[in-house]
Each structure stands twice: as structure tokens, then as C-alpha cells.
Design a protein around this motif. Structure first.
Motif, short mmCIF file in Angstrom:
data_model
loop_
_atom_site.label_atom_id
_atom_site.label_comp_id
_atom_site.label_asym_id
_atom_site.label_seq_id
_atom_site.Cartn_x
_atom_site.Cartn_y
_atom_site.Cartn_z
N LEU A 145 0.83 -1.21 0.00
CA LEU A 145 0.00 0.00 0.00
C LEU A 145 0.86 1.26 0.00
CD1 LEU A 145 -2.71 1.50 0.28
CD2 LEU A 145 -2.54 1.15 2.77
N HIS A 146 1.91 1.24 0.81
CA HIS A 146 2.81 2.39 0.89
C HIS A 146 3.44 2.68 -0.47
CE1 HIS A 146 6.54 4.59 1.97
NE2 HIS A 146 5.78 5.09 2.94
N GLY A 147 3.90 1.63 -1.14
CA GLY A 147 4.50 1.81 -2.45
C GLY A 147 3.50 2.29 -3.48
N ALA A 148 2.28 1.76 -3.40
CA ALA A 148 1.23 2.16 -4.34
C ALA A 148 0.83 3.62 -4.16
CB ALA A 148 0.01 1.26 -4.18
N VAL A 149 0.78 4.06 -2.91
CA VAL A 149 0.44 5.45 -2.62
C VAL A 149 1.53 6.39 -3.15
CG1 VAL A 149 0.16 7.14 -0.76
CG2 VAL A 149 -1.03 4.95 -0.64
N GLU A 150 2.79 6.00 -2.98
CA GLU A 150 3.89 6.82 -3.49
C GLU A 150 3.85 6.90 -5.02
OE1 GLU A 150 7.49 5.18 -1.83
OE2 GLU A 150 7.47 6.66 -0.22
N SER A 151 3.56 5.77 -5.66
CA SER A 151 3.46 5.76 -7.13
C SER A 151 2.31 6.64 -7.61
CB SER A 151 3.26 4.32 -7.63
OG SER A 151 4.37 3.52 -7.32
N LEU A 152 1.19 6.58 -6.88
CA LEU A 152 0.03 7.40 -7.25
C LEU A 152 0.39 8.89 -7.16
CD1 LEU A 152 -2.97 7.67 -7.97
CD2 LEU A 152 -3.46 7.65 -5.50
N ALA A 153 1.12 9.26 -6.12
CA ALA A 153 1.52 10.67 -5.95
C ALA A 153 2.36 11.13 -7.14
CB ALA A 153 2.28 10.85 -4.65
N GLU A 154 3.28 10.27 -7.60
CA GLU A 154 4.11 10.62 -8.75
C GLU A 154 3.27 10.74 -10.02
OE1 GLU A 154 7.06 7.60 -8.93
OE2 GLU A 154 8.07 8.22 -7.07
N MET A 155 2.32 9.83 -10.16
CA MET A 155 1.46 9.86 -11.35
C MET A 155 0.57 11.10 -11.36
SD MET A 155 0.45 5.81 -11.44
CE MET A 155 -0.65 5.92 -12.84
N GLU A 156 0.12 11.52 -10.19
CA GLU A 156 -0.72 12.72 -10.10
C GLU A 156 0.06 13.98 -10.44
OE1 GLU A 156 -4.12 11.32 -6.87
OE2 GLU A 156 -2.28 12.28 -6.17
N VAL A 157 1.35 13.99 -10.11
CA VAL A 157 2.20 15.11 -10.53
C VAL A 157 2.29 15.15 -12.06
CG1 VAL A 157 4.57 16.00 -10.53
CG2 VAL A 157 3.55 15.16 -8.40
N SER A 158 2.47 13.98 -12.67
CA SER A 158 2.52 13.89 -14.14
C SER A 158 1.20 14.34 -14.75
CB SER A 158 2.84 12.46 -14.57
OG SER A 158 4.09 12.05 -14.08
N GLU A 159 0.10 13.98 -14.07
CA GLU A 159 -1.22 14.36 -14.59
C GLU A 159 -1.37 15.89 -14.65
OE1 GLU A 159 -5.97 13.71 -13.53
OE2 GLU A 159 -4.43 13.69 -11.95
N ARG A 160 -0.92 16.56 -13.59
CA ARG A 160 -1.03 18.02 -13.56
C ARG A 160 -0.19 18.66 -14.67
NH1 ARG A 160 -1.16 16.96 -7.94
NH2 ARG A 160 1.09 17.25 -7.72
N LYS A 161 0.98 18.09 -14.92
CA LYS A 161 1.83 18.62 -15.98
C LYS A 161 1.20 18.39 -17.36
CE LYS A 161 6.23 18.10 -13.55
NZ LYS A 161 7.54 17.39 -13.52
#
Length: 434
Positions: A145-161
Motif C-alpha cells: 500500500l505504501h509503495g502504491a500510494v507513493e506511485s500514485l503521488a508521482e502519477m498525479e504530478v505527471s497528470e497536472r503537468k
């Protein structure tokens, strides 16, 4: 819970039980620490401690050859590690609805004083092993779960860009954005699945109950393994080759009453108690604050010995600056004497020095390795979910005799310098480098 329920507490109104939620990650770290402690007192680990670690040449020569003293240090450090884990369990216990779990700090205090039983659960029993496996599964899911949450945070940054890039109305950018949105949905679904099977949706009562049982089992195991010993007085300094032993009071089963516990008062959130660490005397490497520096010197020298290329001037300067002034003086004196007695290009002499350095490193390098390992394990403890048994201070340079350690390091550096000189490779030249 064994040892908590039916022990004579007056009934109190139950509080509404809550799930861990965001505290699941901190709980998983505490569980990992408890699993590590459980594994560290297995028959296999204790056999390795007695037969390999304590009898190793580096530990015996630099620290002590007194098995009772070294076992005392091991016992004291494991108990300190358990105290810190128990403190974390007690903090989570304050959020429990169960009266006994809510006052786990008091229960643990009474356990250490020997006035309450540790319960029926035994180390290594099928029941204990089932609980450990259950905790391991929960930790693994929470780590996922911890790893998945970190990956989601990175993906959301990409989404904003990509939202900004999408405004350019490029077909390629739009396709990439749509692809990312699909991946985000998959990632969020994975997180929901992890939450269902991890600690996220588990109650404080269930998790604290599991951890509290392991704490009691490990405490009983440590006391049973090391026997009654006299606790090392933390007001005194521990010197190499000698030291007092530990003790534990004889357990007696009695009822106890609710009162304020002072067991964890000195340990605030995030602050470690390091009585064993700070007990190293001034004649030890750790007491002088040089353990990690000397470990790095030893491991760098080992790397250079195995190298077949020249060492640059910058590397030599950096290596030299790792040495304290007294060790620089010692190496300089020994090196000058050896260079005057040797002839340039003596291949046989170079081979002799290489063998001598390798022989010292054979017993000194493992102690240096464990010193770095001990430091890394403690530095990353706040973020790791690793449940492997950790290194003990007794197998590091922390309690090593400083004079003997510096003499061994000086021999290594002088020998390494001679090897490089006689093999026509530059390392340390007594006139130029010093």
C-alpha cells in the motif's frame, strides 16, 4: 487477551473502536521491528551469536573475549530495542477500546518488574508462529500500500503537468493524457484493494493485541535465553575486556492496580533511548566518537587493496583527511621507518606486505562492515519495513579498544602504502603525502 483480560480491572465504558487508517504505516514499522526482534532470538540466531560472532577474532581481540560480558551487552541491547517497540505499542494502545490494551504501558512496566506473568503463549509454539505469519502478511500488504500510494503521488504530478500540455490541442498529447488517466484509475483501484487487506482497515484493538502478545513472548524469550543477569549500570562506562553483567527479576504472578506508569516518560515521540550506546568508555572507539569513521577507513583500505589501478591524488587526499591527527602521526612514523628499510621495486616485499594486510583485514573488515550496517539499520529504521534481525553493538567497533584498533589500522595503511610503492602504483608516499 492473555495476561490482560480477566486480570482484575474495574469495568469502564467502552470507547468506539476505530481503524488505523494513515497510522497503518507507522504500525507496520513497529510490527517489522517486533518481527525482527522475534527472529533475532531464534535458536539459529543465538547459536550464530555464541559460536560465530562472539568467537570471531575481531570481536574477541578488539572488544572482549569474555563471553558473559558480551552476552550481557547483547541482552541489554535487545531489551532496549524491545523497550522502544513496546513504547510504540503503548502509544497506539491509548487509542484502543479494550481497557487492558489502553494501559499496555503499565502492563509492560509490571512485566519488567517481574510482578505480572507474560501469559501462556510460548516462543516458537505453533500459536506464536501463526501470529508472526499473520503479522508478516499484514506488513507485506501495508508495504505494498505504501509503495502504491507513493506511485500514485508521482502519477498525479505527471497528470497536472500533462493537463498543461493538453491545452496545446495536440493529438499525441491528448492520447498520452488519456492513457495516464486509465493508469491512474488502475492505481487507485489497486490502492483500494491494498487497503482492504492491509492494516489500513484493521482496528487499533486487533493490531495492538497482536503486537502486545509478541512483546510479551519476546521478553520472556530474552529472559529465558540469557538467564538472570545483573543489569549494566548506565551511570558507569563500559570498557573493552571487562564489564558487569545483566540480571532480571524472578517473575511472580500478582494482581496489580491502575496507576501512572513512568516507563516511557523519558522517551518522547521519535526520541530513542540509547543507554547501551552511550555506555562506551573513553578508551573505546565508540566512546571517542570514531566508530563510523574508522569503519569507513578500514573498508576503503580493503577496496584499495583489491584494486589493480592507481589511486588519484584527490582520492589519497580525501582518504588521508579521514584520519584523526594522532593516527596520522602514527602512520607517518611507521611509514617513514619502513620506507627507509626497503628497496624500490622489491616485488617479494610487496607480496609479503599484501599478505600481511589481507590477513589483518580478514578479521577487521567484518567488524567494520557490521559497524556501517548497525548505523544504517538505525538511520533507516523510521522508513523501513525490513524484518531481518539487526546487528548488535558488540559486533561493531563501538566497544573496541581504541589503541588496538588504531594500531591495526596503522599497520593496514603502512602495508598498503608499501604494496602500492613496490608495485609501482601510487598510493601514499611518505614525503609527498604526509
Amino acid at each position: 487477551m492473555v495476561g490482560f483480560k480477566h486480570i482484575g480491572w474495574l469495568p469502564e465504558p467502552k470507547k468506539e473502536g476505530n481503524n488505523l487508517g494513515i497510522l497503518s504505516f507507522e504500525t507496520a514499522k513497529t510490527m517489522s521491528r517486533l518481527i525482527s526482534l522475534y527472529k533475532s532470538v531464534s535458536d539459529e540466531e543465538i547459536s550464530r551469536l555464541r559460536n560465530d560472532v562472539i568467537r570471531s577474532k575481531g570481536v574477541a581481540f578488539l572488544n572482549s573475549d569474555d563471553e558473559g560480558f558480551l552476552l550481557g551487552l547483547a541482552c541489554a541491547e535487545r531489551l532496549e530495542d524491545l523497550d522502544r517497540a513496546a513504547a510504540a505499542v503503548a502509544r497506539l494502545g491509548k487509542k484502543c477500546s479494550d481497557f487492558g490494551l489502553e494501559r499496555f504501558d503499565l502492563v509492560y512496566k509490571e512485566l519488567k518488574e517481574g510482578v505480572v506473568s507474560s501469559g501462556k503463549l510460548r516462543y516458537g509454539s505453533s500459536a506464536a508462529e501463526r501470529k508472526i505469519r499473520k503479522i508478516e502478511r499484514l506488513v507485506a500488504a501495508t508495504s505494498g500500500l505504501h509503495g502504491a500510494v507513493e506511485s500514485l503521488a508521482e502519477m498525479e504530478v505527471s497528470e497536472r503537468k500533462m493537463k498543461q500540455w493538453k491545452s496545446r490541442d495536440s493529438d499525441l498529447q491528448k492520447a498520452n493524457y488519456d492513457n495516464l488517466i486509465q493508469k491512474l484509475e488502475i492505481q487507485r483501484r489497486e490502492i483500494r484493494n491494498f487497503k482492504e487487506i492491509s492494516l489500513w482497515n484493521k482496528s487499533f484493538d486487533k493490531c495492538v493485541d497482536l503486537m502486545a502478545r509478541v512483546v510479551l513472548v519476546v521478553h520472556r524469550r530474552i529472559c529465558g535465553l540469557f538467564g538472570p543477569r545483573k543489569r549494566i549500570p548506565m551511570k558507569e562506562k563500559v570498557f573493552p575486556h571487562s564489564g558487569p553483567l545483566l540480571t532480571a527479576s524472578k517473575p511472580v504472578m500478582v494482581r496489580f492496580y491502575s496507576r501512572k506508569s513512568g516507563l516511557f516518560e523519558e522517551e518522547e515521540e521519535g526520541v530513542r533511548t540509547n543507554r547501551i550506546f552511550h555506555s562506551a568508555g573513553p578508551e573505546t572507539v565508540g566512546g571517542s566518537g570514531l566508530a563510523l569513521r574508522y569503519a569507513n577507513v578500514i573498508l576503503t583500505a580493503e577496496k584499495y587493496l583489491d584494486s589493480d589501478v592507481a589511486i588519484s591524488h584527490v582520492e589519497r587526499e580525501s582518504f588521508y583527511e579521514m584520519l584523526p591527527e594522532n593516527l596520522k602521526i602514527l602512520v607517518r612514523a611507521k611509514l617513514s621507518k619502513n620506507m627507509r628499510c626497503a628497496e624500490e621495486g622489491d616485488a617479494l616485499l610487496a607480496e609479503g606486505w599484501r599478505d600481511a594486510v589481507a590477513e589483518i583485514l580478514q578479521w577487521l573488515a567484518p567488524v567494520a562492515d557490521d559497524t556501517v550496517r548497525w548505523q544504517m539499520e538505525r538511520s533507516f529504521e523510521k522508513t523501513r519495513f525490513d524484518a531481518r534481525p539487526t546487528a548488535l553493538l558488540l559486533q561493531t567497533l563501538h566497544f573496541a579498544d581504541r589503541e588496538k584498533t588504531e594500531a591495526a589500522i596503522a599497520e593496514i595503511l603502512v602495508g598498503l602504502s608499501c604494496v602500492f610503492r613496490f608495485e609501482n602504483r601510487r598510493f601514499v608516499h611518505c614525503e609527498e603525502f604526509y
